[in-house]
Design a protein around this motif. Structure first.
Motif, PDB file in Angstrom:
ATOM      1  N   GLN A 199     -20.331  58.485  62.083  1.00 59.58           N
ATOM      2  CA  GLN A 199     -18.900  58.155  62.079  1.00 59.58           C
ATOM      3  C   GLN A 199     -18.575  57.146  63.181  1.00 59.58           C
ATOM      4  OE1 GLN A 199     -17.342  62.132  62.576  1.00 59.58           O
ATOM      5  NE2 GLN A 199     -16.903  62.383  60.382  1.00 59.58           N
ATOM      6  N   GLN A 202     -19.891  53.642  62.244  1.00 59.67           N
ATOM      7  CA  GLN A 202     -19.072  52.986  61.247  1.00 59.67           C
ATOM      8  C   GLN A 202     -17.745  52.509  61.833  1.00 59.67           C
ATOM      9  OE1 GLN A 202     -19.889  52.317  57.785  1.00 59.67           O
ATOM     10  NE2 GLN A 202     -18.220  50.937  58.304  1.00 59.67           N
ATOM     11  N   LYS A 203     -17.132  53.318  62.677  1.00 58.83           N
ATOM     12  CA  LYS A 203     -15.865  52.925  63.304  1.00 58.83           C
ATOM     13  C   LYS A 203     -16.061  51.705  64.187  1.00 58.83           C
ATOM     14  CE  LYS A 203     -12.218  54.537  66.441  1.00 58.83           C
ATOM     15  NZ  LYS A 203     -11.304  53.525  65.901  1.00 58.83           N
ATOM     16  N   ASP A 206     -16.260  48.703  61.894  1.00 60.46           N
ATOM     17  CA  ASP A 206     -14.935  48.427  61.320  1.00 60.46           C
ATOM     18  C   ASP A 206     -14.014  47.805  62.358  1.00 60.46           C
ATOM     19  OD1 ASP A 206     -15.704  49.431  58.869  1.00 60.46           O
ATOM     20  OD2 ASP A 206     -14.806  51.401  59.179  1.00 60.46           O
ATOM     21  N   LYS A 245     -18.348  62.831  54.736  1.00 59.56           N
ATOM     22  CA  LYS A 245     -17.521  62.830  55.946  1.00 59.56           C
ATOM     23  C   LYS A 245     -17.595  61.503  56.708  1.00 59.56           C
ATOM     24  CE  LYS A 245     -18.549  67.761  56.434  1.00 59.56           C
ATOM     25  NZ  LYS A 245     -19.216  68.793  57.277  1.00 59.56           N
ATOM     26  N   ASP A 247     -17.108  57.348  56.478  1.00 55.35           N
ATOM     27  CA  ASP A 247     -16.496  56.266  55.714  1.00 55.35           C
ATOM     28  C   ASP A 247     -17.423  55.053  55.690  1.00 55.35           C
ATOM     29  OD1 ASP A 247     -14.567  54.896  54.273  1.00 55.35           O
ATOM     30  OD2 ASP A 247     -13.509  54.216  56.072  1.00 55.35           O
ATOM     31  N   ASP A 249     -19.998  51.931  54.731  1.00 59.07           N
ATOM     32  CA  ASP A 249     -19.915  50.771  53.840  1.00 59.07           C
ATOM     33  C   ASP A 249     -20.868  50.920  52.656  1.00 59.07           C
ATOM     34  OD1 ASP A 249     -18.028  49.424  55.430  1.00 59.07           O
ATOM     35  OD2 ASP A 249     -19.592  48.547  56.679  1.00 59.07           O
ATOM     36  N   GLN A 284     -16.844  58.086  49.975  1.00 61.74           N
ATOM     37  CA  GLN A 284     -15.406  57.870  50.011  1.00 61.74           C
ATOM     38  C   GLN A 284     -15.110  56.468  49.473  1.00 61.74           C
ATOM     39  OE1 GLN A 284     -13.640  58.552  53.878  1.00 61.74           O
ATOM     40  NE2 GLN A 284     -15.097  60.189  54.375  1.00 61.74           N
ATOM     41  N   LYS A 286     -13.888  52.743  49.498  1.00 58.41           N
ATOM     42  CA  LYS A 286     -13.847  51.821  50.635  1.00 58.41           C
ATOM     43  C   LYS A 286     -13.569  50.405  50.151  1.00 58.41           C
ATOM     44  CE  LYS A 286     -15.297  50.859  55.097  1.00 58.41           C
ATOM     45  NZ  LYS A 286     -15.869  51.488  56.284  1.00 58.41           N
TER      46      LYS A 286
END
Length: 411
Positions: A199, A202-203, A206, A245, A247, A249, A284, A286
């Motif tokens: 997580q 990925q954050k 982003d 859980k 997000d 890519d 999820q 995206k």
């Protein structure tokens, strides 16, 4: 327009024979052909490798081999043990992050600066942070900063380059279970730690993409999985327990557990199709991922121990390539350009495109001739239509080409 392409290898005129790991002798890598600015879908990797034939470093030589073969995709490793993956990159204690490694070891910049359109990187961490026993606030910041700094650097440095960067991990289920321990049940603490780690990564990616002004350069984070059969049975693994859980890519599948039917095109297509569908069902939604599907094959390959069964290896590889195109996945990456796994008696699994003796194998020519024919197709199509073909048109042509492409030896 395109005639059936036959592979001709004249044994008496082979230009690559019998150089050792330490060879710096007269070995010439072919000149890299010009390539159209397009996703050819099928590629290989330049990770590890226990031999080389020129005075270039391990990573630079392999990158040149990949490019000379006709590919515009490069996959490399920025692992903490970079000095073991690429033995001539000496260990440097001043390297404390992935970005440090990229900047200090200039060979990385050399290969990334080459005209590869797609650059995949194995990124774990070179900090002291660990996720296995949970992630502290301090570790969370270390993980975030490392990925954010690397993503920011790539977006700025390669702004308007046309490159696409893919940052991800090596076979994640082995990280979660322990290498080879497919029957282990990972602890809740370990699952939670890996979830947090992914997580955070990925954050960071982003956030970098939002904060850094950039154009004509793309960057994505992917998670690689390799034990989805467990998930399909409802057991703990990344795909079943963590992906929903995160997000993320894209997801890479190291697909060895589904390759037993490689000699049957219909069966391998169905097997891999089921696998891809299952992985996608856990993602999820995206926005901003510019591919038809968000799952791809990060590794596949077939053994040819001691040089035996080279024709079967090439046939199975061709089937996998066709299946990948049929399934509309954006990438399918063969393992790999040079062998990096040697057994105790000195033998290898024989999965490379170029052997430790320097021989280009049928699977090499299967790839190189695919690139030649498809690149010519793109040139002609663009000249006739003033634009590139859609992915659907390209896919159909690529399947047609591969179906008739001959990889056998001929005198």
């Amino acid at each position: 327009m395109f005639k059936k392409l036959f592979l001709i290898i004249i044994f008496s005129n082979l230009s690559i024979v019998g150089f050792s790991q330490t060879s710096g002798k007269d070995y010439t890598i072919s000149k890299a052909p010009s390539l159209e600015d397009y996703n050819f879908v099928l590629g290989t990797q330049a990770i590890g490798g226990k031999y080389k034939f020129t005075n270039d470093s391990y990573i630079v030589e392999q990158a040149k081999q990949v490019r000379a073969m006709g590919s515009n995709l490069l996959k490399i490793s920025l692992a903490a043990k970079y000095f073991k993956v690429y033995p001539d990159l000496e260990k440097d204690p001043s390297i404390q992050s992935s970005l440090d490694l990229l900047k200090i070891k200039k060979d990385y910049k050399t290969v990334i600066d080459m005209d590869f359109k797609y650059v995949f990187m194995w990124i774990h961490t070179l900090t002291k942070a660990k996720w296995n026993d949970g992630v502290t606030k301090q570790e969370e910041q270390l993980f975030y900063n490392e990925m954010y700094d690397l993503a920011t650097y790539l977006l700025k440095k390669y702004n308007n380059s046309g490159k696409t960067f893919m940052l991800g991990n090596w076979e994640g289920d082995w990280l979660l279970h322990g290498l080879g321990n497919r029957n282990v049940i990972p602890s809740e603490v370990k699952v939670a730690g890996m979830t947090k780690w992914l997580q955070i990564r990925q954050k960071a990616v982003d956030d970098a993409k939002k904060k850094v002004k950039h154009k004509n350069v793309k960057l994505y984070h992917y998670v690689e999985v390799n034990l989805i059969k467990k998930g399909m049975k409802g057991e703990i693994c990344i795909t079943e327990s963590i992906l929903p859980k995160v997000d993320v890519d894209l997801v890479s599948y190291s697909s060895y557990e589904y390759l037993k039917n490689g000699d049957d095109l219909a069966l391998i297509t169905k097997d891999l199709g089921d696998a891809m569908d299952y992985i996608e069902s856990k993602l999820q939604p995206k926005k901003g991922v510019d591919f038809k599907r968000r799952v791809f094959i990060g590794e596949y390959g077939f053994k040819a121990m001691d040089g035996l069964n080279l024709e079967k290896q090439a046939k199975n590889t061709k089937n996998l390539m066709i299946a990948s195109l049929k399934l509309d996945i954006p990438f399918s990456l063969h393992w790999e350009m040079y062998n990096n796994e040697f057994l105790k008696d000195g033998r290898t699994k024989g999965m490379s495109l170029i052997s430790q003796e320097g021989e280009k194998k049928p699977v090499y020519y299967l790839h190189s001739n695919y690139y030649k024919v498809m690149n010519s197709f793109l040139v002609d199509y663009k000249k006739e239509n003033n634009k590139y073909p859609t992915q659907e048109i390209y896919k159909n042509k690529a399947i047609e080409v591969l179906t008739t492409l001959d990889y056998t030896y001929s005198n």
